[in-house]
Design a protein around this motif. Structure first.
Motif, PDB file in Angstrom:
ATOM      1  N   ASP A  15      35.935  38.240  44.968  1.00 24.23           N
ATOM      2  CA  ASP A  15      35.624  36.931  45.460  1.00 24.23           C
ATOM      3  C   ASP A  15      37.174  35.794  44.726  1.00 24.23           C
ATOM      4  O   ASP A  15      37.240  34.811  45.379  1.00 24.23           O
ATOM      5  N   TRP A  16      37.527  35.734  43.559  1.00 21.51           N
ATOM      6  CA  TRP A  16      38.328  35.342  42.720  1.00 21.51           C
ATOM      7  C   TRP A  16      39.196  36.494  42.491  1.00 21.51           C
ATOM      8  O   TRP A  16      37.716  37.133  41.422  1.00 21.51           O
ATOM      9  N   GLU A  34      45.700  32.014  40.118  1.00 18.19           N
ATOM     10  CA  GLU A  34      44.402  32.112  40.491  1.00 18.19           C
ATOM     11  C   GLU A  34      43.655  31.150  41.859  1.00 18.19           C
ATOM     12  O   GLU A  34      44.515  30.551  41.878  1.00 18.19           O
ATOM     13  N   GLY A  35      43.313  32.535  41.966  1.00 13.96           N
ATOM     14  CA  GLY A  35      42.608  32.414  43.786  1.00 13.96           C
ATOM     15  C   GLY A  35      42.055  33.500  43.993  1.00 13.96           C
ATOM     16  O   GLY A  35      41.678  34.753  43.591  1.00 13.96           O
ATOM     17  N   THR A  36      42.368  33.490  45.609  1.00 17.75           N
ATOM     18  CA  THR A  36      41.336  34.786  46.214  1.00 17.75           C
ATOM     19  C   THR A  36      42.319  35.795  46.168  1.00 17.75           C
ATOM     20  O   THR A  36      43.680  35.703  45.972  1.00 17.75           O
ATOM     21  N   ASP A  42      49.424  36.589  49.158  1.00 21.21           N
ATOM     22  CA  ASP A  42      50.467  35.944  50.058  1.00 21.21           C
ATOM     23  C   ASP A  42      51.495  34.675  49.347  1.00 21.21           C
ATOM     24  O   ASP A  42      52.176  34.393  50.444  1.00 21.21           O
ATOM     25  N   ASN A  43      51.144  34.714  48.544  1.00 22.08           N
ATOM     26  CA  ASN A  43      51.308  33.336  47.700  1.00 22.08           C
ATOM     27  C   ASN A  43      52.195  33.443  46.887  1.00 22.08           C
ATOM     28  O   ASN A  43      52.663  32.879  45.745  1.00 22.08           O
ATOM     29  N   THR A  48      51.461  41.500  39.865  1.00 21.44           N
ATOM     30  CA  THR A  48      50.526  41.786  39.445  1.00 21.44           C
ATOM     31  C   THR A  48      50.450  41.705  41.270  1.00 21.44           C
ATOM     32  O   THR A  48      50.537  42.258  43.021  1.00 21.44           O
ATOM     33  N   ALA A  49      50.599  40.465  41.820  1.00 22.11           N
ATOM     34  CA  ALA A  49      50.653  40.148  43.934  1.00 22.11           C
ATOM     35  C   ALA A  49      51.995  41.285  44.190  1.00 22.11           C
ATOM     36  O   ALA A  49      51.695  42.059  45.075  1.00 22.11           O
ATOM     37  N   GLU A  50      53.388  41.455  43.250  1.00 16.67           N
ATOM     38  CA  GLU A  50      53.691  42.461  43.979  1.00 16.67           C
ATOM     39  C   GLU A  50      53.707  43.633  44.784  1.00 16.67           C
ATOM     40  O   GLU A  50      53.501  44.386  45.116  1.00 16.67           O
TER      41      GLU A  50
END
Length: 55
Positions: A15-16, A34-36, A42-43, A48-50
């Motif tokens: 969830d988060w 920190e977020g979904t 997307d942002n 980790t996002a990569e």
């Protein structure tokens, strides 16, 4: 529930997310996102996002 997890499949269903980094050890310890999971994918400009965008 709080889970410390490195499996991206688990993270994608959270969830988060609170991503701590920007790296491990002495180069870590800061909240870098920190977020979904969708917001991260997307942002976020984190390691980790990569990986989430690749998978």
């Amino acid at each position: 529930m709080i889970i410390i997890e490195h499996d991206l499949d688990v993270a994608r269903h959270a969830d988060w997310i609170i991503d701590v980094g920007p790296d491990g050890g002495k180069n870590g310890g800061q909240i870098v996102f920190e977020g979904t999971p969708v917001q991260m994918r997307d942002n976020a400009k984190t390691i980790t996002a990569e990986w989430m965008r690749k998978g």
